[in-house]
Write a protein that holds these residues in place. Structure first.
Motif, PDB file in Angstrom:
ATOM      1  N   LEU A 102       0.961  10.800 -10.884  1.00  0.00           N
ATOM      2  CA  LEU A 102       0.081  11.956 -11.113  1.00  0.00           C
ATOM      3  C   LEU A 102       0.868  13.258 -11.169  1.00  0.00           C
ATOM      4  O   LEU A 102       0.649  14.088 -12.070  1.00  0.00           O
ATOM      5  CB  LEU A 102      -0.986  12.028 -10.022  1.00  0.00           C
ATOM      6  CG  LEU A 102      -2.041  10.938 -10.050  1.00  0.00           C
ATOM      7  CD1 LEU A 102      -2.946  11.027  -8.821  1.00  0.00           C
ATOM      8  CD2 LEU A 102      -2.866  11.012 -11.329  1.00  0.00           C
ATOM      9  N   LEU A 103       1.781  13.435 -10.227  1.00  0.00           N
ATOM     10  CA  LEU A 103       2.578  14.666 -10.222  1.00  0.00           C
ATOM     11  C   LEU A 103       3.445  14.783 -11.474  1.00  0.00           C
ATOM     12  O   LEU A 103       3.523  15.852 -12.096  1.00  0.00           O
ATOM     13  CB  LEU A 103       3.445  14.727  -8.961  1.00  0.00           C
ATOM     14  CG  LEU A 103       2.694  14.928  -7.644  1.00  0.00           C
ATOM     15  CD1 LEU A 103       3.629  14.715  -6.459  1.00  0.00           C
ATOM     16  CD2 LEU A 103       2.068  16.310  -7.592  1.00  0.00           C
ATOM     17  N   LEU A 104       4.092  13.678 -11.844  1.00  0.00           N
ATOM     18  CA  LEU A 104       4.936  13.716 -13.046  1.00  0.00           C
ATOM     19  C   LEU A 104       4.094  13.835 -14.313  1.00  0.00           C
ATOM     20  O   LEU A 104       4.518  14.469 -15.283  1.00  0.00           O
ATOM     21  CB  LEU A 104       5.843  12.491 -13.114  1.00  0.00           C
ATOM     22  CG  LEU A 104       7.044  12.543 -12.186  1.00  0.00           C
ATOM     23  CD1 LEU A 104       7.807  11.232 -12.216  1.00  0.00           C
ATOM     24  CD2 LEU A 104       7.963  13.691 -12.548  1.00  0.00           C
ATOM     25  N   GLY A 105       2.905  13.236 -14.317  1.00  0.00           N
ATOM     26  CA  GLY A 105       2.012  13.374 -15.468  1.00  0.00           C
ATOM     27  C   GLY A 105       1.628  14.823 -15.700  1.00  0.00           C
ATOM     28  O   GLY A 105       1.654  15.318 -16.833  1.00  0.00           O
ATOM     29  N   TYR A 150       4.110   5.038 -14.649  1.00  0.00           N
ATOM     30  CA  TYR A 150       4.670   5.070 -13.294  1.00  0.00           C
ATOM     31  C   TYR A 150       3.797   4.280 -12.326  1.00  0.00           C
ATOM     32  O   TYR A 150       4.304   3.602 -11.433  1.00  0.00           O
ATOM     33  CB  TYR A 150       4.838   6.514 -12.804  1.00  0.00           C
ATOM     34  CG  TYR A 150       6.121   7.135 -13.257  1.00  0.00           C
ATOM     35  CD1 TYR A 150       7.300   6.924 -12.546  1.00  0.00           C
ATOM     36  CD2 TYR A 150       6.184   7.923 -14.402  1.00  0.00           C
ATOM     37  CE1 TYR A 150       8.493   7.485 -12.952  1.00  0.00           C
ATOM     38  CE2 TYR A 150       7.376   8.487 -14.818  1.00  0.00           C
ATOM     39  CZ  TYR A 150       8.520   8.264 -14.092  1.00  0.00           C
ATOM     40  OH  TYR A 150       9.707   8.812 -14.498  1.00  0.00           O
ATOM     41  N   THR A 151       2.486   4.345 -12.490  1.00  0.00           N
ATOM     42  CA  THR A 151       1.586   3.613 -11.604  1.00  0.00           C
ATOM     43  C   THR A 151       1.711   2.109 -11.795  1.00  0.00           C
ATOM     44  O   THR A 151       1.806   1.351 -10.817  1.00  0.00           O
ATOM     45  CB  THR A 151       0.129   4.068 -11.824  1.00  0.00           C
ATOM     46  OG1 THR A 151       0.047   5.477 -11.571  1.00  0.00           O
ATOM     47  CG2 THR A 151      -0.824   3.330 -10.913  1.00  0.00           C
ATOM     48  N   ILE A 152       1.738   1.664 -13.036  1.00  0.00           N
ATOM     49  CA  ILE A 152       1.821   0.221 -13.305  1.00  0.00           C
ATOM     50  C   ILE A 152       3.170  -0.347 -12.880  1.00  0.00           C
ATOM     51  O   ILE A 152       3.242  -1.357 -12.167  1.00  0.00           O
ATOM     52  CB  ILE A 152       1.541  -0.068 -14.796  1.00  0.00           C
ATOM     53  CG1 ILE A 152       0.071   0.226 -15.104  1.00  0.00           C
ATOM     54  CG2 ILE A 152       1.894  -1.509 -15.151  1.00  0.00           C
ATOM     55  CD1 ILE A 152      -0.272   0.199 -16.576  1.00  0.00           C
ATOM     56  N   SER A 208       0.824  -1.206   0.000  1.00  0.00           N
ATOM     57  CA  SER A 208       0.000   0.000   0.000  1.00  0.00           C
ATOM     58  C   SER A 208       0.862   1.261   0.000  1.00  0.00           C
ATOM     59  O   SER A 208       0.585   2.213  -0.733  1.00  0.00           O
ATOM     60  CB  SER A 208      -0.931   0.004   1.215  1.00  0.00           C
ATOM     61  OG  SER A 208      -1.693   1.179   1.268  1.00  0.00           O
ATOM     62  N   THR A 209       1.898   1.272   0.806  1.00  0.00           N
ATOM     63  CA  THR A 209       2.805   2.420   0.857  1.00  0.00           C
ATOM     64  C   THR A 209       3.463   2.642  -0.503  1.00  0.00           C
ATOM     65  O   THR A 209       3.482   3.759  -1.021  1.00  0.00           O
ATOM     66  CB  THR A 209       3.884   2.218   1.935  1.00  0.00           C
ATOM     67  OG1 THR A 209       3.249   2.002   3.195  1.00  0.00           O
ATOM     68  CG2 THR A 209       4.818   3.407   2.022  1.00  0.00           C
ATOM     69  N   GLY A 210       4.002   1.582  -1.088  1.00  0.00           N
ATOM     70  CA  GLY A 210       4.658   1.692  -2.392  1.00  0.00           C
ATOM     71  C   GLY A 210       3.693   2.062  -3.497  1.00  0.00           C
ATOM     72  O   GLY A 210       4.013   2.876  -4.377  1.00  0.00           O
ATOM     73  N   PHE A 211       2.497   1.495  -3.468  1.00  0.00           N
ATOM     74  CA  PHE A 211       1.520   1.803  -4.511  1.00  0.00           C
ATOM     75  C   PHE A 211       1.053   3.246  -4.411  1.00  0.00           C
ATOM     76  O   PHE A 211       0.921   3.933  -5.431  1.00  0.00           O
ATOM     77  CB  PHE A 211       0.325   0.845  -4.423  1.00  0.00           C
ATOM     78  CG  PHE A 211      -0.657   1.045  -5.538  1.00  0.00           C
ATOM     79  CD1 PHE A 211      -0.330   0.673  -6.835  1.00  0.00           C
ATOM     80  CD2 PHE A 211      -1.893   1.606  -5.296  1.00  0.00           C
ATOM     81  CE1 PHE A 211      -1.230   0.865  -7.878  1.00  0.00           C
ATOM     82  CE2 PHE A 211      -2.801   1.798  -6.318  1.00  0.00           C
ATOM     83  CZ  PHE A 211      -2.468   1.425  -7.620  1.00  0.00           C
ATOM     84  N   ARG A 212       0.812   3.725  -3.214  1.00  0.00           N
ATOM     85  CA  ARG A 212       0.423   5.133  -3.039  1.00  0.00           C
ATOM     86  C   ARG A 212       1.529   6.055  -3.541  1.00  0.00           C
ATOM     87  O   ARG A 212       1.269   7.048  -4.215  1.00  0.00           O
ATOM     88  CB  ARG A 212       0.106   5.427  -1.579  1.00  0.00           C
ATOM     89  CG  ARG A 212      -1.156   4.768  -1.102  1.00  0.00           C
ATOM     90  CD  ARG A 212      -1.376   4.976   0.371  1.00  0.00           C
ATOM     91  NE  ARG A 212      -2.367   4.033   0.857  1.00  0.00           N
ATOM     92  CZ  ARG A 212      -3.138   4.251   1.896  1.00  0.00           C
ATOM     93  NH1 ARG A 212      -3.040   5.378   2.576  1.00  0.00           N
ATOM     94  NH2 ARG A 212      -4.008   3.340   2.276  1.00  0.00           N
ATOM     95  N   VAL A 232       1.352   6.033  -7.360  1.00  0.00           N
ATOM     96  CA  VAL A 232       0.223   6.798  -7.883  1.00  0.00           C
ATOM     97  C   VAL A 232       0.490   8.300  -7.745  1.00  0.00           C
ATOM     98  O   VAL A 232       0.304   9.065  -8.702  1.00  0.00           O
ATOM     99  CB  VAL A 232      -1.093   6.412  -7.170  1.00  0.00           C
ATOM    100  CG1 VAL A 232      -2.213   7.378  -7.515  1.00  0.00           C
ATOM    101  CG2 VAL A 232      -1.491   4.985  -7.531  1.00  0.00           C
ATOM    102  N   PHE A 233       0.945   8.725  -6.561  1.00  0.00           N
ATOM    103  CA  PHE A 233       1.206  10.150  -6.348  1.00  0.00           C
ATOM    104  C   PHE A 233       2.307  10.648  -7.274  1.00  0.00           C
ATOM    105  O   PHE A 233       2.184  11.716  -7.887  1.00  0.00           O
ATOM    106  CB  PHE A 233       1.588  10.433  -4.892  1.00  0.00           C
ATOM    107  CG  PHE A 233       0.528  10.075  -3.889  1.00  0.00           C
ATOM    108  CD1 PHE A 233      -0.810   9.982  -4.238  1.00  0.00           C
ATOM    109  CD2 PHE A 233       0.867   9.822  -2.573  1.00  0.00           C
ATOM    110  CE1 PHE A 233      -1.785   9.651  -3.305  1.00  0.00           C
ATOM    111  CE2 PHE A 233      -0.095   9.488  -1.632  1.00  0.00           C
ATOM    112  CZ  PHE A 233      -1.424   9.406  -1.997  1.00  0.00           C
TER     113      PHE A 233
END
Length: 181
Positions: free
Chosen positions: A90-93, A152-154, A79-83, A86-87
Protein backbone atom coordinates in the motif's frame (compact mmCIF):
# COMPACT_ATOMS: atom_id res chain seq x y z
CA UNK A 1 0.36 -10.23 43.03
CA UNK A 2 -2.15 -9.34 40.40
CA UNK A 3 -3.16 -12.09 38.07
CA UNK A 4 -2.51 -10.73 34.61
CA UNK A 5 -4.24 -12.21 31.60
CA UNK A 6 -1.94 -13.56 28.95
CA UNK A 7 -1.45 -10.93 26.30
CA UNK A 8 -1.18 -12.18 22.76
CA UNK A 9 1.49 -10.18 20.95
CA UNK A 10 0.26 -8.23 17.95
CA UNK A 11 2.33 -8.66 14.77
CA UNK A 12 1.04 -5.35 13.35
CA UNK A 13 3.58 -3.21 15.23
CA UNK A 14 6.56 -5.20 13.95
CA UNK A 15 5.11 -5.43 10.43
CA UNK A 16 4.46 -1.68 10.29
CA UNK A 17 7.98 -0.83 11.42
CA UNK A 18 9.58 -3.01 8.74
CA UNK A 19 7.10 -1.84 6.08
CA UNK A 20 8.16 1.76 6.70
CA UNK A 21 11.84 0.81 6.50
CA UNK A 22 11.21 -1.15 3.29
CA UNK A 23 9.25 1.69 1.73
CA UNK A 24 11.94 4.25 2.51
CA UNK A 25 14.60 1.92 1.12
CA UNK A 26 12.63 1.43 -2.09
CA UNK A 27 12.08 5.18 -2.47
CA UNK A 28 15.84 5.73 -2.19
CA UNK A 29 16.52 2.92 -4.69
CA UNK A 30 13.97 4.40 -7.11
CA UNK A 31 15.84 7.69 -7.16
CA UNK A 32 19.24 5.98 -7.33
CA UNK A 33 18.08 4.06 -10.42
CA UNK A 34 16.64 7.25 -11.90
CA UNK A 35 19.89 9.17 -11.35
CA UNK A 36 21.83 6.25 -12.85
CA UNK A 37 19.55 6.70 -15.88
CA UNK A 38 18.82 2.97 -16.03
CA UNK A 39 16.68 1.67 -18.85
CA UNK A 40 13.14 0.85 -17.72
CA UNK A 41 13.61 -2.74 -18.85
CA UNK A 42 16.95 -3.18 -17.08
CA UNK A 43 17.13 -6.31 -14.93
CA UNK A 44 19.09 -4.31 -12.34
CA UNK A 45 15.78 -2.75 -11.25
CA UNK A 46 14.77 -6.14 -9.84
CA UNK A 47 17.41 -5.58 -7.15
CA UNK A 48 14.90 -3.27 -5.47
CA UNK A 49 12.88 -6.38 -4.61
CA UNK A 50 15.77 -7.78 -2.57
CA UNK A 51 15.28 -5.40 0.41
CA UNK A 52 11.57 -6.28 0.40
CA UNK A 53 12.41 -9.95 0.82
CA UNK A 54 15.10 -9.33 3.44
CA UNK A 55 12.88 -7.02 5.50
CA UNK A 56 9.99 -9.50 5.35
CA UNK A 57 12.16 -12.20 6.89
CA UNK A 58 13.57 -9.72 9.42
CA UNK A 59 10.03 -8.77 10.48
CA UNK A 60 9.15 -12.40 11.07
CA UNK A 61 12.41 -13.05 12.93
CA UNK A 62 12.01 -9.95 15.09
CA UNK A 63 8.48 -10.93 16.02
CA UNK A 64 9.62 -14.40 17.01
CA UNK A 65 12.68 -13.26 18.94
CA UNK A 66 11.27 -10.25 20.79
CA UNK A 67 7.52 -9.99 20.79
CA UNK A 68 6.85 -13.71 20.67
CA UNK A 69 9.25 -14.52 23.50
CA UNK A 70 11.35 -16.75 21.27
CA UNK A 71 8.35 -18.70 20.00
CA UNK A 72 6.14 -18.23 16.99
CA UNK A 73 3.51 -20.44 15.41
CA UNK A 74 3.37 -20.87 11.66
CA UNK A 75 0.12 -18.87 11.55
CA UNK A 76 1.54 -15.95 13.49
CA UNK A 77 4.67 -15.97 11.35
CA UNK A 78 2.54 -15.89 8.21
CA UNK A 79 0.36 -13.15 9.67
CA UNK A 80 3.39 -10.98 10.47
CA UNK A 81 4.84 -11.42 6.97
CA UNK A 82 1.50 -10.91 5.24
CA UNK A 83 0.78 -7.72 7.18
CA UNK A 84 4.24 -6.46 6.30
CA UNK A 85 3.53 -7.24 2.62
CA UNK A 86 0.17 -5.50 2.61
CA UNK A 87 1.51 -2.40 4.38
CA UNK A 88 4.56 -2.22 2.12
CA UNK A 89 2.42 -2.76 -0.97
CA UNK A 90 0.00 0.00 0.00
CA UNK A 91 2.74 2.46 0.90
CA UNK A 92 4.72 1.73 -2.26
CA UNK A 93 1.54 1.82 -4.36
CA UNK A 94 0.81 5.34 -3.13
CA UNK A 95 4.43 6.34 -3.71
CA UNK A 96 4.46 4.90 -7.26
CA UNK A 97 1.25 6.73 -8.15
CA UNK A 98 2.59 10.05 -6.81
CA UNK A 99 5.98 9.42 -8.40
CA UNK A 100 4.52 8.81 -11.85
CA UNK A 101 1.90 11.54 -11.60
CA UNK A 102 3.78 14.38 -9.88
CA UNK A 103 7.40 13.69 -8.96
CA UNK A 104 8.71 12.15 -12.21
CA UNK A 105 6.05 12.14 -14.93
CA UNK A 106 8.82 11.75 -17.51
CA UNK A 107 9.24 8.14 -16.34
CA UNK A 108 5.63 7.48 -17.34
CA UNK A 109 6.19 9.25 -20.65
CA UNK A 110 9.19 7.04 -21.44
CA UNK A 111 7.12 3.98 -20.63
CA UNK A 112 4.29 5.19 -22.85
CA UNK A 113 6.71 5.85 -25.71
CA UNK A 114 7.99 2.27 -25.44
CA UNK A 115 4.39 1.01 -25.43
CA UNK A 116 3.62 3.10 -28.52
CA UNK A 117 6.59 1.60 -30.33
CA UNK A 118 5.43 -1.91 -29.43
CA UNK A 119 1.91 -1.17 -30.68
CA UNK A 120 3.27 0.21 -33.94
CA UNK A 121 5.43 -2.89 -34.35
CA UNK A 122 2.32 -5.06 -33.93
CA UNK A 123 0.63 -3.15 -36.74
CA UNK A 124 -2.07 -1.41 -34.72
CA UNK A 125 -3.85 1.48 -36.43
CA UNK A 126 -3.13 5.07 -35.45
CA UNK A 127 -6.64 5.43 -34.02
CA UNK A 128 -6.20 2.36 -31.81
CA UNK A 129 -2.80 3.58 -30.64
CA UNK A 130 -4.11 7.07 -29.83
CA UNK A 131 -7.09 5.65 -27.92
CA UNK A 132 -4.77 3.36 -25.92
CA UNK A 133 -2.35 6.20 -25.21
CA UNK A 134 -5.18 8.46 -24.04
CA UNK A 135 -6.36 5.86 -21.57
CA UNK A 136 -2.82 5.13 -20.41
CA UNK A 137 -2.14 8.84 -19.83
CA UNK A 138 -5.25 9.15 -17.66
CA UNK A 139 -4.90 6.03 -15.54
CA UNK A 140 -1.17 5.23 -15.86
CA UNK A 141 -0.01 6.51 -12.45
CA UNK A 142 -2.96 4.99 -10.62
CA UNK A 143 -2.68 1.70 -12.46
CA UNK A 144 1.05 1.62 -11.70
CA UNK A 145 0.37 2.17 -8.02
CA UNK A 146 -2.45 -0.37 -7.91
CA UNK A 147 -0.52 -3.11 -9.67
CA UNK A 148 2.57 -2.45 -7.55
CA UNK A 149 0.49 -2.81 -4.37
CA UNK A 150 -1.12 -5.97 -5.72
CA UNK A 151 2.21 -7.49 -6.77
CA UNK A 152 3.90 -6.80 -3.43
CA UNK A 153 0.93 -8.29 -1.57
CA UNK A 154 0.77 -11.47 -3.65
CA UNK A 155 4.52 -12.09 -3.74
CA UNK A 156 4.74 -11.18 -0.06
CA UNK A 157 2.03 -13.72 0.82
CA UNK A 158 4.04 -16.45 -0.88
CA UNK A 159 7.28 -15.36 0.78
CA UNK A 160 5.47 -15.15 4.13
CA UNK A 161 4.65 -18.84 3.86
CA UNK A 162 8.33 -19.61 3.33
CA UNK A 163 9.46 -17.33 6.16
CA UNK A 164 6.86 -18.72 8.54
CA UNK A 165 8.10 -22.23 7.83
CA UNK A 166 11.70 -21.16 8.43
CA UNK A 167 11.17 -19.11 11.60
CA UNK A 168 8.38 -20.97 13.35
CA UNK A 169 9.26 -22.31 16.74
CA UNK A 170 6.29 -23.58 18.65
CA UNK A 171 6.20 -24.24 22.36
CA UNK A 172 6.31 -27.82 23.46
CA UNK A 173 4.27 -28.86 26.51
CA UNK A 174 7.52 -28.70 28.49
CA UNK A 175 8.10 -25.04 27.52
CA UNK A 176 5.20 -23.64 29.53
CA UNK A 177 6.05 -20.60 31.53
CA UNK A 178 6.14 -21.04 35.30
CA UNK A 179 4.32 -18.31 37.19
CA UNK A 180 6.77 -16.91 39.79
CA UNK A 181 4.81 -16.42 43.03
Amino acid sequence: MENQAAVTPNPTKVATKWALISTLTNIVLTYVFEFMNLDQQSPIKYLSFLPFIIFLFLAQKEFRDTTGGGYMTFGTGFSTGFRYSVFTGLLLGVFIAIYLWILSPEVLEKSLEASRAQMEARGMSDAEIERSMGIANKIGPWAGGFFSALMYTIVGALLSLIGAAIFKKERSPLDTAVDPE
